[in-house]
Design a protein around this motif. Structure first.
Motif, PDB file in Angstrom:
ATOM      1  N   ARG A  50       0.821  -1.218   0.000  1.00 41.85           N
ATOM      2  CA  ARG A  50       0.000   0.000   0.000  1.00 41.85           C
ATOM      3  C   ARG A  50       0.849   1.259   0.000  1.00 41.85           C
ATOM      4  O   ARG A  50       0.504   2.261   0.596  1.00 41.85           O
ATOM      5  CB  ARG A  50      -0.985   0.013   1.174  1.00 41.85           C
ATOM      6  CG  ARG A  50      -1.901  -1.189   1.238  1.00 41.85           C
ATOM      7  CD  ARG A  50      -2.780  -1.273   0.032  1.00 41.85           C
ATOM      8  NE  ARG A  50      -3.771  -2.343   0.197  1.00 41.85           N
ATOM      9  CZ  ARG A  50      -4.508  -2.798  -0.785  1.00 41.85           C
ATOM     10  NH1 ARG A  50      -4.393  -2.287  -1.991  1.00 41.85           N
ATOM     11  NH2 ARG A  50      -5.374  -3.757  -0.576  1.00 41.85           N
ATOM     12  N   GLU A  51       1.962   1.192  -0.696  1.00 44.41           N
ATOM     13  CA  GLU A  51       2.842   2.355  -0.844  1.00 44.41           C
ATOM     14  C   GLU A  51       2.486   3.087  -2.144  1.00 44.41           C
ATOM     15  O   GLU A  51       1.330   3.404  -2.337  1.00 44.41           O
ATOM     16  CB  GLU A  51       4.309   1.913  -0.773  1.00 44.41           C
ATOM     17  CG  GLU A  51       4.709   1.333   0.580  1.00 44.41           C
ATOM     18  CD  GLU A  51       4.635   2.325   1.736  1.00 44.41           C
ATOM     19  OE1 GLU A  51       4.734   3.543   1.504  1.00 44.41           O
ATOM     20  OE2 GLU A  51       4.488   1.871   2.889  1.00 44.41           O
ATOM     21  N   CYS A 101      -1.069   4.401  -2.284  1.00 36.46           N
ATOM     22  CA  CYS A 101      -2.202   3.477  -2.398  1.00 36.46           C
ATOM     23  C   CYS A 101      -3.121   3.530  -1.186  1.00 36.46           C
ATOM     24  O   CYS A 101      -4.336   3.695  -1.326  1.00 36.46           O
ATOM     25  CB  CYS A 101      -1.659   2.060  -2.625  1.00 36.46           C
ATOM     26  SG  CYS A 101      -2.897   0.760  -2.668  1.00 36.46           S
ATOM     27  N   ARG A 102      -2.579   3.366   0.013  1.00 38.60           N
ATOM     28  CA  ARG A 102      -3.445   3.298   1.198  1.00 38.60           C
ATOM     29  C   ARG A 102      -4.211   4.598   1.397  1.00 38.60           C
ATOM     30  O   ARG A 102      -5.353   4.579   1.861  1.00 38.60           O
ATOM     31  CB  ARG A 102      -2.650   2.906   2.437  1.00 38.60           C
ATOM     32  CG  ARG A 102      -1.731   3.950   2.978  1.00 38.60           C
ATOM     33  CD  ARG A 102      -0.995   3.485   4.245  1.00 38.60           C
ATOM     34  NE  ARG A 102       0.151   4.319   4.465  1.00 38.60           N
ATOM     35  CZ  ARG A 102       1.335   4.139   3.881  1.00 38.60           C
ATOM     36  NH1 ARG A 102       1.530   3.125   3.072  1.00 38.60           N
ATOM     37  NH2 ARG A 102       2.319   4.973   4.126  1.00 38.60           N
ATOM     38  N   GLU A 109      -2.641   3.842   7.991  1.00 34.49           N
ATOM     39  CA  GLU A 109      -1.234   3.628   7.617  1.00 34.49           C
ATOM     40  C   GLU A 109      -0.650   2.350   8.204  1.00 34.49           C
ATOM     41  O   GLU A 109       0.377   1.861   7.757  1.00 34.49           O
ATOM     42  CB  GLU A 109      -0.367   4.834   7.969  1.00 34.49           C
ATOM     43  CG  GLU A 109       0.072   4.949   9.403  1.00 34.49           C
ATOM     44  CD  GLU A 109       1.039   6.091   9.610  1.00 34.49           C
ATOM     45  OE1 GLU A 109       2.136   5.839  10.146  1.00 34.49           O
ATOM     46  OE2 GLU A 109       0.716   7.218   9.233  1.00 34.49           O
ATOM     47  N   ASN A 110      -1.308   1.774   9.193  1.00 35.71           N
ATOM     48  CA  ASN A 110      -0.853   0.521   9.788  1.00 35.71           C
ATOM     49  C   ASN A 110      -1.589  -0.691   9.233  1.00 35.71           C
ATOM     50  O   ASN A 110      -1.519  -1.767   9.817  1.00 35.71           O
ATOM     51  CB  ASN A 110      -1.016   0.575  11.310  1.00 35.71           C
ATOM     52  CG  ASN A 110      -0.148   1.653  11.925  1.00 35.71           C
ATOM     53  OD1 ASN A 110       1.015   1.793  11.569  1.00 35.71           O
ATOM     54  ND2 ASN A 110      -0.719   2.442  12.808  1.00 35.71           N
ATOM     55  N   CYS A 111      -2.279  -0.517   8.112  1.00 39.35           N
ATOM     56  CA  CYS A 111      -3.027  -1.638   7.537  1.00 39.35           C
ATOM     57  C   CYS A 111      -2.070  -2.787   7.211  1.00 39.35           C
ATOM     58  O   CYS A 111      -0.912  -2.568   6.874  1.00 39.35           O
ATOM     59  CB  CYS A 111      -3.799  -1.206   6.292  1.00 39.35           C
ATOM     60  SG  CYS A 111      -2.769  -0.672   4.919  1.00 39.35           S
TER      61      CYS A 111
END
Length: 152
Positions: A50-51, A101-102, A109-111
């Motif tokens: 998710r970067e 992406c996130r 951000e901790n997904c």
């Protein structure tokens, strides 16, 4: 919407990840199988990290294929390429709010990475990814139209 941008969207809507969707929209730059393999690791913000959005990564790989420098000693070419990369990424960010992406998906951000979901109507309804692929295609197409073969 340009033909390439529409194809990028359609590619995502038929199962490509976001990077593959954009890369496969430019068959004049590389064969589909190569585009699929090249983009395989970049979907979902680089392997679901998710970067950087895969659509952005695909757009920038297409940029390198069309306009990139090949000589590692070409400092001017490298500097010019990086300037264009930043400009295209900034344009994507202006249009969408982020290149991450996130953030584009509204995730924390901790997904944590999860297995890819089945591509169902519900999946497509909750994600902006098809539109993001289209937008990346449109941005690249505008750049190409303004810089037909001059390199930068």
């Amino acid at each position: 919407m340009t033909g390439h941008a529409a194809l990028a969207r359609a590619n995502f809507e038929t199962g490509c990840n976001c990077a593959q969707a954009v890369l496969c929209a430019y068959p004049e730059l590389l064969p589909r199988e190569t585009a699929m393999k090249l983009g395989a690791s970049l979907g979902d913000g680089i392997g679901r990290l998710r970067e950087v959005c895969g659509a952005v990564s695909g757009m920038l790989i297409a940029l390198g294929l069309k306009y990139g420098y090949a000589d590692p000693k070409d400092k001017a070419g490298k500097a010019a390429q990086y300037e264009v990369i930043r400009a295209l990424a900034d344009e994507f960010k202006r249009e969408n709010g982020s290149i991450i992406c996130r953030e584009l998906l509204g995730l924390d951000e901790n997904c944590q990475p999860e297995p890819p979901e089945d591509r169902t109507a519900a999946y497509y309804a909750k994600r902006p990814c098809a539109k993001l692929c289209q937008t990346a295609g449109e941005i690249f197409e505008r750049y190409v139209a303004e810089h037909p073969e001059d390199g930068q």
